[in-house]
Design a protein around this motif. Structure first.
Motif, PDB file in Angstrom:
ATOM      1  N   ILE A 330      -1.077  -7.647  25.664  1.00 13.90           N
ATOM      2  CA  ILE A 330      -1.777  -6.904  24.335  1.00 13.90           C
ATOM      3  C   ILE A 330      -1.525  -7.882  23.936  1.00 13.90           C
ATOM      4  CG2 ILE A 330       1.269  -6.726  24.181  1.00 13.90           C
ATOM      5  CD1 ILE A 330      -1.899  -4.581  22.999  1.00 13.90           C
ATOM      6  N   LEU A 331      -1.140  -8.980  23.751  1.00 14.15           N
ATOM      7  CA  LEU A 331      -1.253 -10.222  21.906  1.00 14.15           C
ATOM      8  C   LEU A 331      -2.317 -10.791  22.410  1.00 14.15           C
ATOM      9  CD1 LEU A 331       2.478 -10.824  22.028  1.00 14.15           C
ATOM     10  CD2 LEU A 331       1.074  -9.983  20.084  1.00 14.15           C
ATOM     11  N   GLY A 332      -3.484 -10.506  21.374  1.00 11.49           N
ATOM     12  CA  GLY A 332      -4.791 -11.688  22.168  1.00 11.49           C
ATOM     13  C   GLY A 332      -5.511 -10.823  22.560  1.00 11.49           C
ATOM     14  N   ARG A 333      -5.612  -9.296  22.697  1.00 12.65           N
ATOM     15  CA  ARG A 333      -6.764  -8.529  22.688  1.00 12.65           C
ATOM     16  C   ARG A 333      -6.920  -7.412  21.865  1.00 12.65           C
ATOM     17  NH1 ARG A 333      -4.052  -4.262  26.869  1.00 12.65           N
ATOM     18  NH2 ARG A 333      -3.215  -2.576  25.142  1.00 12.65           N
ATOM     19  N   ALA A 334      -7.938  -7.470  22.294  1.00 10.07           N
ATOM     20  CA  ALA A 334      -8.373  -6.395  20.623  1.00 10.07           C
ATOM     21  C   ALA A 334      -8.138  -4.418  20.907  1.00 10.07           C
ATOM     22  CB  ALA A 334     -10.751  -6.481  21.114  1.00 10.07           C
ATOM     23  N   VAL A 335      -8.126  -4.956  19.681  1.00  8.16           N
ATOM     24  CA  VAL A 335      -6.824  -3.475  19.379  1.00  8.16           C
ATOM     25  C   VAL A 335      -8.556  -2.651  19.726  1.00  8.16           C
ATOM     26  CG1 VAL A 335      -6.886  -2.410  17.539  1.00  8.16           C
ATOM     27  CG2 VAL A 335      -6.677  -4.012  16.955  1.00  8.16           C
ATOM     28  N   MET A 347      -8.128   4.302  15.753  1.00  8.79           N
ATOM     29  CA  MET A 347      -7.313   3.494  16.514  1.00  8.79           C
ATOM     30  C   MET A 347      -8.862   2.957  16.847  1.00  8.79           C
ATOM     31  SD  MET A 347      -4.959   1.138  17.984  1.00  8.79           S
ATOM     32  CE  MET A 347      -3.978   2.617  17.532  1.00  8.79           C
ATOM     33  N   THR A 348      -9.529   2.903  17.270  1.00  9.35           N
ATOM     34  CA  THR A 348     -11.238   2.440  17.603  1.00  9.35           C
ATOM     35  C   THR A 348     -11.873   1.816  16.331  1.00  9.35           C
ATOM     36  OG1 THR A 348     -11.855   4.680  18.907  1.00  9.35           O
ATOM     37  CG2 THR A 348     -13.554   3.138  18.247  1.00  9.35           C
ATOM     38  N   ASP A 349     -11.486   2.858  15.333  1.00  5.70           N
ATOM     39  CA  ASP A 349     -12.365   2.089  14.295  1.00  5.70           C
ATOM     40  C   ASP A 349     -11.695   0.723  13.341  1.00  5.70           C
ATOM     41  OD1 ASP A 349     -14.097   4.422  14.520  1.00  5.70           O
ATOM     42  OD2 ASP A 349     -13.130   5.255  13.270  1.00  5.70           O
ATOM     43  N   MET A 350     -10.190   0.653  14.153  1.00  2.00           N
ATOM     44  CA  MET A 350      -9.188  -0.120  12.897  1.00  2.00           C
ATOM     45  C   MET A 350      -9.860  -1.499  13.119  1.00  2.00           C
ATOM     46  SD  MET A 350      -5.668  -1.397  13.768  1.00  2.00           S
ATOM     47  CE  MET A 350      -4.426  -2.219  13.227  1.00  2.00           C
ATOM     48  N   GLY A 351     -10.449  -2.098  14.567  1.00  2.00           N
ATOM     49  CA  GLY A 351     -11.181  -3.665  14.835  1.00  2.00           C
ATOM     50  C   GLY A 351      -9.665  -4.539  15.237  1.00  2.00           C
ATOM     51  N   GLY A 352     -10.284  -5.937  15.333  1.00  2.00           N
ATOM     52  CA  GLY A 352      -9.674  -6.750  14.985  1.00  2.00           C
ATOM     53  C   GLY A 352      -8.568  -6.709  16.258  1.00  2.00           C
ATOM     54  N   PHE A 362       2.727  -2.167  13.423  1.00  2.00           N
ATOM     55  CA  PHE A 362       1.735  -1.522  14.000  1.00  2.00           C
ATOM     56  C   PHE A 362       3.592  -0.388  14.523  1.00  2.00           C
ATOM     57  CE2 PHE A 362       0.880   1.097  17.710  1.00  2.00           C
ATOM     58  CZ  PHE A 362      -0.205   2.181  16.874  1.00  2.00           C
ATOM     59  N   LEU A 363       3.777  -1.874  15.098  1.00  2.00           N
ATOM     60  CA  LEU A 363       5.577  -1.372  16.012  1.00  2.00           C
ATOM     61  C   LEU A 363       6.580  -0.265  14.807  1.00  2.00           C
ATOM     62  CD1 LEU A 363       6.069  -3.369  18.482  1.00  2.00           C
ATOM     63  CD2 LEU A 363       4.949  -1.451  18.859  1.00  2.00           C
ATOM     64  N   THR A 364       6.696  -0.967  13.747  1.00  2.00           N
ATOM     65  CA  THR A 364       7.486  -0.830  12.333  1.00  2.00           C
ATOM     66  C   THR A 364       7.072   0.052  12.248  1.00  2.00           C
ATOM     67  OG1 THR A 364       8.290  -3.460  12.031  1.00  2.00           O
ATOM     68  CG2 THR A 364       8.546  -1.596  10.299  1.00  2.00           C
ATOM     69  N   ASP A 365       5.516   0.439  12.147  1.00  2.00           N
ATOM     70  CA  ASP A 365       5.466   2.017  10.867  1.00  2.00           C
ATOM     71  C   ASP A 365       3.489   1.756  11.652  1.00  2.00           C
ATOM     72  OD1 ASP A 365       4.647   3.840   9.397  1.00  2.00           O
ATOM     73  OD2 ASP A 365       4.392   2.647   7.675  1.00  2.00           O
ATOM     74  N   PRO A 366       3.408   2.687  13.056  1.00  2.00           N
ATOM     75  CA  PRO A 366       2.177   3.281  13.565  1.00  2.00           C
ATOM     76  C   PRO A 366       1.703   4.286  13.144  1.00  2.00           C
ATOM     77  CG  PRO A 366       4.240   3.658  14.916  1.00  2.00           C
ATOM     78  CD  PRO A 366       4.914   3.051  13.959  1.00  2.00           C
ATOM     79  N   ARG A 367       2.064   4.747  11.970  1.00  2.00           N
ATOM     80  CA  ARG A 367       1.436   5.586  11.155  1.00  2.00           C
ATOM     81  C   ARG A 367       0.734   5.434  10.022  1.00  2.00           C
ATOM     82  NH1 ARG A 367       5.207   9.642  12.452  1.00  2.00           N
ATOM     83  NH2 ARG A 367       4.853  10.929  14.689  1.00  2.00           N
ATOM     84  N   GLY A 368       1.640   4.515   9.207  1.00  2.00           N
ATOM     85  CA  GLY A 368       0.971   3.882   8.125  1.00  2.00           C
ATOM     86  C   GLY A 368      -0.078   2.657   8.687  1.00  2.00           C
ATOM     87  N   THR A 369       0.402   1.813   9.660  1.00  2.00           N
ATOM     88  CA  THR A 369      -0.771   0.997   9.816  1.00  2.00           C
ATOM     89  C   THR A 369      -1.951   1.626  10.497  1.00  2.00           C
ATOM     90  OG1 THR A 369       1.279  -0.547  10.654  1.00  2.00           O
ATOM     91  CG2 THR A 369      -1.315  -1.529  11.715  1.00  2.00           C
ATOM     92  N   VAL A 370      -1.622   2.746  11.250  1.00  2.00           N
ATOM     93  CA  VAL A 370      -3.189   3.110  11.888  1.00  2.00           C
ATOM     94  C   VAL A 370      -3.257   4.680  11.165  1.00  2.00           C
ATOM     95  CG1 VAL A 370      -4.712   3.446  13.718  1.00  2.00           C
ATOM     96  CG2 VAL A 370      -3.359   1.496  13.106  1.00  2.00           C
TER      97      VAL A 370
END
Length: 397
Positions: A330-335, A347-352, A362-370
């Motif tokens: 997961i670390l280094g993988r495209a979103v 999630m698809t539109d987030m990019g990065g 994201f693990l702290t606040d999934p809905r706030g991050t995405v």
């Protein structure tokens, strides 16, 4: 006189005396049948038409009358009160008839579900132990071992609402308010990807939900197609000499004993505190390479935290997509980078790329991050849990 004749004579005299005493006792203590026995009063019926002068009923006689529709009524009981009828009238039909006023949204449903349902059904409706799964199973009904859940099997939303309202939570049935039932039902739908996270269930929106297996049932035609075959002369040939019981339900463990399921999940409190940053900076230069290796204790703590994720995600050799994508590398993988997984549009539109900071956020606040993510997990509250989980995911190959 012989001894036998004396014995027989004494027996006969004893029997005669017994019958004489019983007759005298009955004449003195048993009341005779009254000439005019009491009659149970008939319920008041407009223009009653007697159908019989008297009808036997348990040794008494009850007056019977026929009402205007021809039905026979006796003078027993009373009309049910409106509140008594309402207490029994809790069923809901597929078109929504019978639903009470109220509403509930997905986010509220998650909170209520975690509080009152998750002990048996899991935080994400994935089931705990042998307790039923309420989510998942899409496309498994044709398998040898299908997963029958609300999303994969149940044809009507009214069945979900009615069952939650009538029977849940386990051990405290009918303690939920209508708003709580609406909210829990909305969350179960969301867990099966049938509604979005902003959906509000109410009598007005009830008919908007389409259950995937609505057309998966047929009319039971066994009375016409099968029952006649069973009502012929039984076959009495080739029967087994004996029948042996090879297993019992208690051995098979088909019924859970403990509603709490597995042992409580633990976070990093089970692990030793990690090394302080200042101490790492003071380490000799030759130990820098060893300092970059993941802390085994932190990884072990992260594996414990991952128990909250494994209902939807897999890691390690042979990991596959489930309700969420696998988390290998997961670390280094495209979103949104797993090709064969259906991500939400957000999630698809987030990019990065999933680097340490992005994943921690994201693990702290999934809905706030995405905003708009379909992941139902509310997030990890303890920063140490976040660090431990990331260390564990980074260690898995």
């Amino acid at each position: 006189m012989s001894k036998s004749r004396k014995l027989y004579a004494a027996t006969a005299v004893g029997i005669a005396l017994t019958f004489t005493a019983a007759t005298n006792f009955a004449d003195r203590n048993i009341a005779p049948m009254p000439v005019s026995p009491r009659v149970l009063a008939a319920l008041p019926i407009p223009d009653p038409a007697p159908v019989a002068d008297a009808a036997p009923l348990g040794g008494l006689v009850a007056a019977a009358h026929a009402d205007e529709g021809g039905a026979t009524r006796f003078g027993l009981g009373r009309e049910a009160l409106p509140q008594e009828v309402a207490a029994w009238n809790v069923d809901v039909t597929p078109d929504g008839t019978g639903l009470p006023e109220g509403s509930g949204d997905v986010m509220t449903g998650e909170e209520v579900f975690v509080e009152k349902c998750a002990a048996c059904h899991g935080d994400f409706a994935e089931g705990v132990g042998n307790w039923p799964k309420l989510a998942g199973g899409d496309g498994t009904l044709a398998n040898a071992d299908p997963v029958k859940t609300v999303g994969s099997y149940w044809p009507y939303l009214s069945t979900v609402w009615d069952y939650v309202h009538r029977s849940m939570p386990f051990g405290n049935a009918q303690s939920l308010t209508p708003d709580e039932v609406y909210a829990i039902t909305a969350y179960i739908l969301y867990s099966n990807f049938l509604v979005e996270d902003d959906f509000v269930l109410s009598p007005e929106t009830f008919a908007e939900v389409e259950m995937p297996n609505a057309d998966g049932f047929i009319v039971d035609d066994r009375p016409e197609t099968e029952y006649p075959q069973w009502r012929t002369e039984p076959c009495m040939e080739g029967c087994k000499d004996s029948v042996e019981i090879t297993m019992r339900a208690t051995v098979l463990d088909v019924t859970p004993d403990d509603p709490t399921g597995d042992e409580p999940m633990t976070g990093t409190e089970a692990a030793v505190a990690t090394e302080a940053p200042d101490a790492a900076q003071e380490a000799p230069a030759e130990d820098t390479a060893e300092a970059t290796d993941p802390d085994p204790e932190l990884v072990a703590a992260g594996e414990a935290v991952f128990r909250q994720c494994r209902a939807c995600h897999q890691v390690g050799e042979g990991a596959q997509n489930r309700m969420g994508p696998h988390l290998n590398d997961i670390l280094g993988r495209a979103v949104g980078g797993v090709d064969d997984f259906r991500y939400s549009g957000a999630m698809t539109d987030m990019g990065g790329t999933w680097d340490h900071d992005t994943l921690a956020q994201f693990l702290t606040d999934p809905r706030g991050t995405v905003p708009g993510t379909k992941m139902a997990f509310a997030g990890l509250r303890d920063p140490q849990d976040v660090e431990a989980l990331i260390a564990y995911l980074d260690s898995v190959e």
